[in-house]
Design a protein around this motif. Sequence first.
Motif, PDB file in Angstrom:
ATOM      1  N   GLN A  13       0.827  -1.210   0.000  1.00 31.26           N
ATOM      2  CA  GLN A  13       0.000   0.000   0.000  1.00 31.26           C
ATOM      3  C   GLN A  13       0.856   1.251   0.000  1.00 31.26           C
ATOM      4  N   ALA A  17       0.558   4.195  -2.735  1.00 31.70           N
ATOM      5  CA  ALA A  17       0.322   5.594  -2.374  1.00 31.70           C
ATOM      6  C   ALA A  17       1.378   6.498  -2.985  1.00 31.70           C
ATOM      7  N   ARG A  24      -2.546   8.363  -2.079  1.00 38.14           N
ATOM      8  CA  ARG A  24      -3.123   7.385  -1.153  1.00 38.14           C
ATOM      9  C   ARG A  24      -3.452   6.072  -1.854  1.00 38.14           C
ATOM     10  N   SER A  25      -3.565   5.045  -1.028  1.00 37.24           N
ATOM     11  CA  SER A  25      -3.917   3.715  -1.502  1.00 37.24           C
ATOM     12  C   SER A  25      -4.638   3.018  -0.355  1.00 37.24           C
ATOM     13  N   ALA A  26      -5.643   2.222  -0.676  1.00 37.10           N
ATOM     14  CA  ALA A  26      -6.406   1.540   0.371  1.00 37.10           C
ATOM     15  C   ALA A  26      -6.740   0.124  -0.057  1.00 37.10           C
ATOM     16  N   THR A  28      -9.275  -3.083   1.570  1.00 38.45           N
ATOM     17  CA  THR A  28     -10.153  -3.619   2.614  1.00 38.45           C
ATOM     18  C   THR A  28      -9.639  -5.000   2.997  1.00 38.45           C
ATOM     19  N   THR A  40      -9.793  -1.534   7.086  1.00 40.49           N
ATOM     20  CA  THR A  40      -9.203  -1.043   5.846  1.00 40.49           C
ATOM     21  C   THR A  40      -7.784  -0.574   6.115  1.00 40.49           C
ATOM     22  N   LEU A  42      -4.967   1.716   5.021  1.00 43.99           N
ATOM     23  CA  LEU A  42      -4.922   2.970   4.291  1.00 43.99           C
ATOM     24  C   LEU A  42      -3.514   3.530   4.331  1.00 43.99           C
ATOM     25  N   LEU A  50      -6.656  12.817   3.941  1.00 43.97           N
ATOM     26  CA  LEU A  50      -8.061  12.563   3.658  1.00 43.97           C
ATOM     27  C   LEU A  50      -8.781  13.821   4.119  1.00 43.97           C
TER      28      LEU A  50
END
Length: 121
Positions: A13, A17, A24-26, A28, A40, A42, A50
């Motif tokens: 992640q 990002a 950003r990168s997410a 779940t 999640t 993040l 955010l």
Amino acid sequence: MEKSSLTDLVQQQLAGARASSSGRSAHTVYGGHGQVLRHTLLALAAGFSLDEHDNPGEATVLVLHGRVRLIAGTTGGEGRPGELLIVPRARHSLAALEDSVVLLTVAKGGNGYPGPDRRQP
């Protein structure tokens, strides 16, 4: 039984990002729409955030990597690896002071929040 390596996902992640124009990168890890609980992962590149948003339910942020600032109204606090931040029940934002990865946990439907099976008029 399902399991995930958060250690491996943190690095994936972070790379996502850093390469993203949004910073950003997410991913779940567990749960999703229609479920009460959601975890999640993040990642936020340093300097990205955010924007202010509503709290969808009871929520916590566990800092896994880096340093973040959680801001709600005129109050805020920093989180470092291993620290758990309780997300206020108010509009809030999250900013990465360094390249950071957090585990966001949200439980919808508890303590006055309408969940998938408890609609409020």
